[in-house]
Design a protein around this motif. Structure first.
Motif, mmCIF file in Angstrom:
data_model
loop_
_atom_site.group_PDB
_atom_site.id
_atom_site.type_symbol
_atom_site.label_atom_id
_atom_site.label_comp_id
_atom_site.label_asym_id
_atom_site.label_seq_id
_atom_site.Cartn_x
_atom_site.Cartn_y
_atom_site.Cartn_z
ATOM 1 N N TRP A 165 25.049 32.980 26.905
ATOM 2 C CA TRP A 165 24.420 32.500 28.136
ATOM 3 C C TRP A 165 25.225 32.787 29.394
ATOM 4 N N VAL B 176 19.677 24.697 38.598
ATOM 5 C CA VAL B 176 19.662 24.352 37.173
ATOM 6 C C VAL B 176 19.500 22.830 37.106
ATOM 7 N N GLU C 87 31.741 16.596 31.883
ATOM 8 C CA GLU C 87 30.345 16.198 31.649
ATOM 9 C C GLU C 87 30.232 14.895 30.880
ATOM 10 N N GLN D 115 18.017 15.505 26.041
ATOM 11 C CA GLN D 115 18.247 16.294 27.245
ATOM 12 C C GLN D 115 17.504 17.620 27.117
ATOM 13 N N TRP E 72 33.053 27.688 27.829
ATOM 14 C CA TRP E 72 33.145 27.847 29.289
ATOM 15 C C TRP E 72 34.238 26.977 29.879
ATOM 16 N N GLY F 39 27.730 24.605 25.146
ATOM 17 C CA GLY F 39 27.373 24.870 26.533
ATOM 18 C C GLY F 39 25.946 25.368 26.651
ATOM 19 N N ALA F 40 25.279 24.968 27.741
ATOM 20 C CA ALA F 40 23.904 25.373 28.008
ATOM 21 C C ALA F 40 22.979 25.060 26.830
ATOM 22 N N TRP G 70 24.001 17.455 25.274
ATOM 23 C CA TRP G 70 25.131 18.337 24.980
ATOM 24 C C TRP G 70 26.297 18.144 25.963
ATOM 25 N N TRP G 71 26.337 16.981 26.573
ATOM 26 C CA TRP G 71 27.379 16.785 27.590
ATOM 27 C C TRP G 71 28.677 16.246 27.007
ATOM 28 N N TRP H 243 28.762 22.482 37.353
ATOM 29 C CA TRP H 243 29.341 21.579 36.362
ATOM 30 C C TRP H 243 30.848 21.868 36.245
#
Ligand code: GAL
Length: 455
Positions: free
Chosen positions: A237, A346, A80, A131, A294, A108-109, A74-75, A314
């Motif tokens: 989140w 994390v 990222e 991931q 985010w 995100g997350a 998810w980057w 991040w």
């Protein structure tokens, strides 16, 4: 306010969908499950999970020996993507024959990744690797034997000795090694725009605990035009992780460990106190917090339209990729008030799903992810420090060198709830549902009940 393109649009998919997926994964074996594809719920904000190669091993046993390496991750947000590309560049240099099929599930997350990955794995059509947080997040897969033991093939003695022991432990939730951790992020950071704080005469290093931070928000709100806290509520989140930091800042890590152990009612006043303060904070967030990601919130910090951001580091990866936005002169960070000796961690990792379509290429990739070269390329850009202890830190820059020092001096590195390591996915999903509601109604009684029921 106009915003840049929403990189985690798919955050709208909450972990409620995950609950359904996880239930399926936990109760139904691969053979008994026909799966439903991954497009039906709108979760495929990616470029389609059909980027696989056709050698999909649909018998669920041995997938094949493709040289195409499909990676789901998810980057795509902030800096990222640059970090992920740096990782791939290094891998390509060592393995030019492997063709990488990049298959992002933005959000995100990991808010959109679970549904995509679980459906694929259940269908016996897994990607080469994906991931995932090590620790508790792995357990729905290990419970169903859906991850290959890579204790011999990838984790040779050299690698085991080089890694921090605690991180190795997280890679083997069922007793055998199934994941390769690649980074360590810190969660309990309070980032800020230096000139915004200077103009308001606020000294971030002076903030007295989580309650003191509320006072600073009030001052900023009364005396400036900036948004005090660049927080997003599109996906739950970020509020969940902020509540974790408030709780640790007020009560300390021992109480937090008791909490994640499940004794919520023994900590009723403490849990409620953190919820009440979170509700107060939510008065100082962007008007459009419910529709931003985010990194869009963080753009406001970069632009000088917002003062603070509570986020994992991040966010520092995003500052690195921003133009003319330098550490210390333009942005800085203090540990979230009340948590200075804590390095709440994390971690991300990659795994080897069973029925793998490209066993050889996957093994090569995991070997690479566990190497000094990979961790030296990836982490400085990502805003994280390496889980290997022998990675040269020269290229990490002043901020991450300071984080690294903080990590080494920290008394404790507790796992995070909102990022999968601390509690089982079913608990996390339920908590996210609770905080999705709390974002809307700030109802402390309902949220307290929701937290009790989640555990
Ligand atoms: C975390 C992940 C980080 C970063 C962050 C924001 O869960 O571990 O690497 O991607 O989400 O999406």
């Amino acid at each position: 306010m106009t915003r840049d393109s929403p990189t985690d649009e798919a955050d709208r998919l909450t972990r409620r969908h995950y609950v359904a997926g996880a239930g399926t994964l936990a109760t139904v074996g691969i053979a008994g499950c026909s799966g439903g594809g991954d497009g039906g719920d709108g979760s495929d904000g990616s470029d389609g999970s059909d980027g696989s190669d056709g050698s999909d091993g649909s018998d669920g046993s041995d997938g094949g020996d493709s040289t195409e390496l499909e990676i789901i991750h998810w980057w795509t947000a902030g800096g990222e993507q640059d970090a992920y590309q740096a990782l791939l560049d290094g891998f390509r240099e060592e393995h030019p024959d492997v063709e990488i099929v990049d298959n992002p599930a933005p959000g995100g997350a990991g808010s959109a990744i679970d549904t995509v990955v679980q459906n694929r794995v259940i269908d016996g059509n897994p990607p080469s690797t994906f991931q995932i947080w090590p620790g508790q997040a792995l357990t729905p897969y290990t419970n169903e034997d859906l991850l290959e033991d890579i204790g011999d093939s990838v984790w040779d003695e050299e690698m085991r000795n080089a890694y921090l022991d605690d991180v190795v432990d997280l890679a083997q939730p069922a007793g055998n090694l199934v994941a390769v951790p690649i980074n360590i992020h810190r969660l309990n950071n309070l980032f800020y725009n230096v000139s915004v704080l200077d103009d308001a005469d606020v000294d971030a290093t002076d903030i007295d605990g989580p309650e003191g931070l509320l006072g600073v928000f009030e001052t900023l709100d009364a005396e400036t035009d900036v948004t005090p806290l660049a927080h997003q509520t599109q996906s739950p989140w970020s509020s969940l992780q902020l509540w974790e930091s408030i709780f640790i800042g007020e009560q300390g890590v021992d109480a937090y460990q008791t909490l994640i152990g499940g004794d919520v009612s023994g900590l009723e006043d403490e849990v409620r106190s953190a919820l009440e303060l979170l509700a107060d904070y939510l008065e100082y967030i962007p008007e459009d917090a419910g529709s931003i990601s985010w990194d869009q919130g963080n753009n406001d910090v970069i632009a000088g339209d917002a003062a603070f951001l509570h986020q994992g580091d991040w966010a520092a990866g995003q500052y690195r990729s921003a133009e003319d936005f330098e550490f210390e002169s333009d942005w800085d960070m203090v540990p979230f008030p009340g948590t200075s000796s804590v390095y709440q961690s994390v971690i991300d990792s990659f795994v080897f799903p069973t029925g793998n379509p490209s066993p050889e290429a996957t093994e090569q990739f995991l070997n690479y992810a566990g190497s000094v070269d990979a961790q030296e390329r990836f982490n400085p850009v990502k805003g994280s420090i390496p889980p290997r202890t022998d990675v040269p830190m020269d290229e990490f820059g002043d901020f991450l060198s300071r984080q690294f020092e903080d990590f080494q001096n920290s008394n404790t590195q507790p796992p995070a709830i909102a990022h999968g390591t601390a509690v089982a996915p079913a608990i996390q999903s339920s908590l996210e549902e609770t905080f999705a509601n709390f974002n809307g109604n700030q109802d402390v009684d309902a949220a307290y009940d929701g937290i009790v029921n989640s555990f």
